[in-house]
Design a protein around this motif. Structure first.
Motif, PDB file in Angstrom:
ATOM      1  N   MET A   1       0.839  -1.185   0.000  1.00  0.00           N
ATOM      2  CA  MET A   1       0.000   0.000   0.000  1.00  0.00           C
ATOM      3  C   MET A   1       0.879   1.241   0.000  1.00  0.00           C
ATOM      4  O   MET A   1       1.770   1.389   0.812  1.00  0.00           O
ATOM      5  CB  MET A   1      -0.884   0.005   1.249  1.00  0.00           C
ATOM      6  N   SER A   2       0.638   2.142  -0.922  1.00  0.00           N
ATOM      7  CA  SER A   2       1.366   3.403  -0.976  1.00  0.00           C
ATOM      8  C   SER A   2       0.483   4.524  -0.468  1.00  0.00           C
ATOM      9  O   SER A   2      -0.738   4.448  -0.504  1.00  0.00           O
ATOM     10  CB  SER A   2       1.820   3.702  -2.401  1.00  0.00           C
ATOM     11  N   VAL A   3       1.137   5.574   0.001  1.00  0.00           N
ATOM     12  CA  VAL A   3       0.468   6.711   0.637  1.00  0.00           C
ATOM     13  C   VAL A   3       0.368   7.883  -0.321  1.00  0.00           C
ATOM     14  O   VAL A   3       1.321   8.200  -1.024  1.00  0.00           O
ATOM     15  CB  VAL A   3       1.285   7.136   1.884  1.00  0.00           C
ATOM     16  N   ASP A   4      -0.778   8.537  -0.337  1.00  0.00           N
ATOM     17  CA  ASP A   4      -0.929   9.811  -1.035  1.00  0.00           C
ATOM     18  C   ASP A   4      -0.425  10.883  -0.070  1.00  0.00           C
ATOM     19  O   ASP A   4      -1.072  11.183   0.936  1.00  0.00           O
ATOM     20  CB  ASP A   4      -2.400  10.046  -1.389  1.00  0.00           C
ATOM     21  N   ALA A   5       0.748  11.433  -0.358  1.00  0.00           N
ATOM     22  CA  ALA A   5       1.410  12.366   0.563  1.00  0.00           C
ATOM     23  C   ALA A   5       0.694  13.709   0.687  1.00  0.00           C
ATOM     24  O   ALA A   5       1.095  14.540   1.484  1.00  0.00           O
ATOM     25  CB  ALA A   5       2.853  12.589   0.127  1.00  0.00           C
ATOM     26  N   THR A   6      -0.389  13.914  -0.083  1.00  0.00           N
ATOM     27  CA  THR A   6      -1.140  15.167   0.033  1.00  0.00           C
ATOM     28  C   THR A   6      -2.315  15.042   0.990  1.00  0.00           C
ATOM     29  O   THR A   6      -2.996  16.024   1.267  1.00  0.00           O
ATOM     30  CB  THR A   6      -1.666  15.623  -1.347  1.00  0.00           C
ATOM     31  N   GLN A   7      -2.561  13.843   1.500  1.00  0.00           N
ATOM     32  CA  GLN A   7      -3.684  13.619   2.412  1.00  0.00           C
ATOM     33  C   GLN A   7      -3.378  14.167   3.798  1.00  0.00           C
ATOM     34  O   GLN A   7      -2.224  14.298   4.181  1.00  0.00           O
ATOM     35  CB  GLN A   7      -3.988  12.119   2.504  1.00  0.00           C
ATOM     36  N   PRO A   8      -4.414  14.459   4.589  1.00  0.00           N
ATOM     37  CA  PRO A   8      -4.184  14.919   5.960  1.00  0.00           C
ATOM     38  C   PRO A   8      -3.508  13.837   6.794  1.00  0.00           C
ATOM     39  O   PRO A   8      -3.589  12.651   6.476  1.00  0.00           O
ATOM     40  CB  PRO A   8      -5.588  15.203   6.505  1.00  0.00           C
ATOM     41  N   TYR A   9      -2.849  14.256   7.856  1.00  0.00           N
ATOM     42  CA  TYR A   9      -2.146  13.336   8.746  1.00  0.00           C
ATOM     43  C   TYR A   9      -3.146  12.398   9.419  1.00  0.00           C
ATOM     44  O   TYR A   9      -4.185  12.822   9.914  1.00  0.00           O
ATOM     45  CB  TYR A   9      -1.371  14.120   9.805  1.00  0.00           C
ATOM     46  N   ASP A  10      -2.809  11.122   9.444  1.00  0.00           N
ATOM     47  CA  ASP A  10      -3.633  10.101  10.090  1.00  0.00           C
ATOM     48  C   ASP A  10      -2.900   9.632  11.345  1.00  0.00           C
ATOM     49  O   ASP A  10      -1.888   8.938  11.248  1.00  0.00           O
ATOM     50  CB  ASP A  10      -3.862   8.935   9.137  1.00  0.00           C
ATOM     51  N   ASP A  11      -3.411   9.998  12.523  1.00  0.00           N
ATOM     52  CA  ASP A  11      -2.702   9.668  13.760  1.00  0.00           C
ATOM     53  C   ASP A  11      -2.849   8.206  14.175  1.00  0.00           C
ATOM     54  O   ASP A  11      -2.381   7.802  15.231  1.00  0.00           O
ATOM     55  CB  ASP A  11      -3.107  10.594  14.899  1.00  0.00           C
ATOM     56  N   ARG A  12      -3.437   7.376  13.310  1.00  0.00           N
ATOM     57  CA  ARG A  12      -3.514   5.931  13.573  1.00  0.00           C
ATOM     58  C   ARG A  12      -2.376   5.178  12.903  1.00  0.00           C
ATOM     59  O   ARG A  12      -2.304   3.956  13.000  1.00  0.00           O
ATOM     60  CB  ARG A  12      -4.860   5.388  13.098  1.00  0.00           C
ATOM     61  N   ASN A  13      -1.466   5.893  12.220  1.00  0.00           N
ATOM     62  CA  ASN A  13      -0.371   5.209  11.537  1.00  0.00           C
ATOM     63  C   ASN A  13       0.610   4.615  12.553  1.00  0.00           C
ATOM     64  O   ASN A  13       0.659   5.021  13.709  1.00  0.00           O
ATOM     65  CB  ASN A  13       0.320   6.135  10.528  1.00  0.00           C
ATOM     66  N   ILE A  14       1.385   3.647  12.110  1.00  0.00           N
ATOM     67  CA  ILE A  14       2.266   2.908  13.020  1.00  0.00           C
ATOM     68  C   ILE A  14       3.301   3.802  13.698  1.00  0.00           C
ATOM     69  O   ILE A  14       3.633   3.603  14.872  1.00  0.00           O
ATOM     70  CB  ILE A  14       2.931   1.711  12.299  1.00  0.00           C
ATOM     71  N   PHE A  15       3.814   4.815  12.998  1.00  0.00           N
ATOM     72  CA  PHE A  15       4.825   5.667  13.620  1.00  0.00           C
ATOM     73  C   PHE A  15       4.210   6.568  14.682  1.00  0.00           C
ATOM     74  O   PHE A  15       4.843   6.844  15.700  1.00  0.00           O
ATOM     75  CB  PHE A  15       5.582   6.486  12.572  1.00  0.00           C
ATOM     76  N   ALA A  16       2.983   7.015  14.484  1.00  0.00           N
ATOM     77  CA  ALA A  16       2.286   7.785  15.522  1.00  0.00           C
ATOM     78  C   ALA A  16       2.098   6.918  16.759  1.00  0.00           C
ATOM     79  O   ALA A  16       2.267   7.386  17.897  1.00  0.00           O
ATOM     80  CB  ALA A  16       0.944   8.286  15.005  1.00  0.00           C
ATOM     81  N   LYS A  17       1.780   5.645  16.545  1.00  0.00           N
ATOM     82  CA  LYS A  17       1.606   4.726  17.673  1.00  0.00           C
ATOM     83  C   LYS A  17       2.929   4.479  18.399  1.00  0.00           C
ATOM     84  O   LYS A  17       2.959   4.376  19.628  1.00  0.00           O
ATOM     85  CB  LYS A  17       0.999   3.407  17.193  1.00  0.00           C
ATOM     86  N   ILE A  18       4.022   4.395  17.648  1.00  0.00           N
ATOM     87  CA  ILE A  18       5.344   4.249  18.265  1.00  0.00           C
ATOM     88  C   ILE A  18       5.671   5.491  19.084  1.00  0.00           C
ATOM     89  O   ILE A  18       6.137   5.390  20.224  1.00  0.00           O
ATOM     90  CB  ILE A  18       6.422   3.972  17.192  1.00  0.00           C
ATOM     91  N   LEU A  19       5.405   6.671  18.530  1.00  0.00           N
ATOM     92  CA  LEU A  19       5.674   7.914  19.260  1.00  0.00           C
ATOM     93  C   LEU A  19       4.879   8.004  20.556  1.00  0.00           C
ATOM     94  O   LEU A  19       5.364   8.533  21.556  1.00  0.00           O
ATOM     95  CB  LEU A  19       5.382   9.135  18.381  1.00  0.00           C
ATOM     96  N   ARG A  20       3.662   7.475  20.551  1.00  0.00           N
ATOM     97  CA  ARG A  20       2.819   7.493  21.755  1.00  0.00           C
ATOM     98  C   ARG A  20       3.154   6.365  22.734  1.00  0.00           C
ATOM     99  O   ARG A  20       2.582   6.292  23.820  1.00  0.00           O
ATOM    100  CB  ARG A  20       1.339   7.401  21.374  1.00  0.00           C
ATOM    101  N   GLY A  21       4.065   5.477  22.348  1.00  0.00           N
ATOM    102  CA  GLY A  21       4.444   4.365  23.215  1.00  0.00           C
ATOM    103  C   GLY A  21       3.487   3.192  23.158  1.00  0.00           C
ATOM    104  O   GLY A  21       3.575   2.278  23.980  1.00  0.00           O
ATOM    105  N   GLU A  22       2.589   3.172  22.186  1.00  0.00           N
ATOM    106  CA  GLU A  22       1.627   2.074  22.054  1.00  0.00           C
ATOM    107  C   GLU A  22       2.250   0.847  21.405  1.00  0.00           C
ATOM    108  O   GLU A  22       1.762  -0.266  21.579  1.00  0.00           O
ATOM    109  CB  GLU A  22       0.416   2.542  21.237  1.00  0.00           C
TER     110      GLU A  22
END
Length: 125
Positions: A1-22
């Motif tokens: 799956m590739s990302v459309d880099a013009t879309q709004p930020y999705d805070d459910r992505n794996i790196f957001a979860k890593i940043l939150r310590g999840e």
């Protein structure tokens, strides 16, 4: 799956979860602006991902919306990771994919740092 880099930020992505310590990671470096950790599917002997702590989808998004401090801090973090790993002399490669044509898979800006062996040409001809 590739990302459309013009879309709004999705805070459910794996790196957001890593940043939150999840989700755990094998941390290499962390400061106020960036987190660096080993890739779970390394493509070279040394394969580290460096991500900004802010909610940015791509390099374009980051360069347009990041503060001066966030941009400087992130760029300095990438350099620090390379220096701390003693990669400057033998060399290393940085790669930041943005959007579908580049095959960006996670909708959070990230830089791949590859090293540990001769890496060959950047793109297959």
């Amino acid at each position: 799956m590739s990302v459309d880099a013009t879309q709004p930020y999705d805070d459910r992505n794996i790196f957001a979860k890593i940043l939150r310590g999840e989700i755990p990671c094998r941390k290499v470096y962390e400061d106020d602006f960036a987190l660096a950790f080993h890739d779970i599917n390394p493509q070279a002997p040394m394969h580290v991902l460096v991500i900004p702590k802010g909610a940015f989808v791509s390099w374009d998004d980051f360069s347009a919306k990041g503060t001066e401090a966030e941009i400087a801090g992130f760029v300095r973090a990438v350099g620090t990771v390379a220096r701390d790993a003693r990669l400057v002399a033998p060399g290393y490669r940085l790669l930041a994919n943005a959007g579908t044509d580049s095959h960006q898979e996670v909708p959070h800006l990230h830089v791949h740092l590859f090293a540990g062996r001769p890496l060959g040409p950047m793109l297959v001809r």
